[in-house]
Enzyme design. Sequence first.
Site, short mmCIF file in Angstrom:
data_model
loop_
_atom_site.label_atom_id
_atom_site.label_comp_id
_atom_site.label_asym_id
_atom_site.label_seq_id
_atom_site.Cartn_x
_atom_site.Cartn_y
_atom_site.Cartn_z
N GLU A 1 -26.19 -15.79 59.28
CA GLU A 1 -25.21 -16.06 60.33
C GLU A 1 -25.86 -16.74 61.53
O GLU A 1 -26.84 -16.24 62.09
CB GLU A 1 -24.50 -14.75 60.77
CG GLU A 1 -23.48 -15.01 61.88
CD GLU A 1 -22.48 -13.89 62.11
OE1 GLU A 1 -22.47 -12.92 61.34
OE2 GLU A 1 -21.70 -14.00 63.09
N LYS B 1 -22.12 -4.42 52.23
CA LYS B 1 -23.01 -5.30 53.00
C LYS B 1 -23.53 -4.52 54.19
O LYS B 1 -22.79 -3.72 54.78
CB LYS B 1 -22.27 -6.56 53.46
CG LYS B 1 -23.11 -7.45 54.38
CD LYS B 1 -22.55 -8.86 54.52
CE LYS B 1 -21.45 -9.02 55.54
NZ LYS B 1 -21.82 -8.65 56.92
N ASP C 1 -16.65 -6.13 59.05
CA ASP C 1 -16.31 -5.26 60.19
C ASP C 1 -15.79 -6.09 61.36
O ASP C 1 -15.37 -5.52 62.38
CB ASP C 1 -17.48 -4.35 60.58
CG ASP C 1 -18.73 -5.10 60.98
OD1 ASP C 1 -18.73 -6.35 60.94
OD2 ASP C 1 -19.73 -4.43 61.34
N SER C 2 -15.74 -7.42 61.20
CA SER C 2 -15.03 -8.26 62.18
C SER C 2 -13.55 -7.85 62.25
O SER C 2 -12.86 -8.21 63.20
CB SER C 2 -15.13 -9.74 61.82
OG SER C 2 -14.65 -9.99 60.51
N ASP D 1 -18.26 -4.23 54.46
CA ASP D 1 -19.30 -3.99 55.48
C ASP D 1 -19.46 -2.50 55.74
O ASP D 1 -18.46 -1.79 55.94
CB ASP D 1 -18.90 -4.66 56.80
CG ASP D 1 -19.49 -6.05 56.97
OD1 ASP D 1 -20.37 -6.43 56.17
OD2 ASP D 1 -19.06 -6.74 57.91
N GLU E 1 -26.37 -4.94 57.78
CA GLU E 1 -27.07 -5.90 58.65
C GLU E 1 -28.53 -5.50 58.85
O GLU E 1 -28.84 -4.32 58.96
CB GLU E 1 -26.37 -5.97 60.02
CG GLU E 1 -24.95 -6.53 59.96
CD GLU E 1 -24.31 -6.68 61.33
OE1 GLU E 1 -25.00 -6.50 62.36
OE2 GLU E 1 -23.10 -6.99 61.36
#
Length: 273
Positions: free
Chosen positions: A182, A113, A44-45, A83, A115
């Site tokens: 991260e 993925k 999602d960056s 993401d 978080e």
Amino acid sequence: MALRIQQLQQWKQQGRPIAALTAWDWLWARLLDRAGVDLLLVGDSLAMVALGHKTTLPLTLDQMIHHAAAVARGVESALVVVDLPFLTYQASEAEAIASAGRILKETEAQAVKLEGGYPEMAATVARLVRSGIPVMGHVGLTPQSVNQLGYRQQGRSPAEGDRILAEALALEAAGAFAIVLEHVPATLAERITRQLTIPTIGIGAGNACDGQVLVTADLLGLSDQTPPFAKTYADLGAAVIAAAETYCQEVRSGQFPPPPLSAAAQTHQSIGS
Ligand code: KIV
Ligand code: NA
């Protein structure tokens, strides 16, 4: 054929590091896949590096699916992991299944993925995995929580380190096939990597992880702000500007396009070629 998640776990056992990068469209995914990248993350960056947002938070599920489908169309060999965008999986397990399900049904990606490693998130991972959806975890600095954490390194104190280790263990127990670590201290990443049987993929987490991931815009010199732990392998930003400047100059000066060939020269050229 695309890489399977089991292969990643074998590579961990064999000590063969996993090389992962991010991708946000067909053009880049195709090139990175040809380079032999093992895992392509539609991170999602992309909200920042491809869409110009200041954080990852504004990205919608529809936007992510649009990008992930394009990436998957460009990939033959790499494992494609997508993401789950902010607030498309946190509210409930049912929401997570609906969002991850749309990604796997509407794109050719193989995994998602998400978080966070606190107990509710581990339960969500278990539910997704039981539904047939491979899940990668992500702990340490989790950018979807930027309004709480900032972009600071996480896990510096022993208590915080213990908490992040516990989260990683909970995600593994829930069935995650790999975990992104991260921006945590290298010693913590090493400790987590040794205790897990699933691979850790580090970004700003030292050299002891089972694999590494970088945001491709940072790798290629296309970002305005590159984090201190990233390495820029090529300055494509400068190359693109130089090429476009030369083009502009040549158009304005009449150098491009060249004047048409005479009829005789054209005939000669087609015979010669
Ligand atoms: O969105 C992203 O690019 C990521 C990587 C930094 C792991 O989550
Ligand atoms: Na991300």
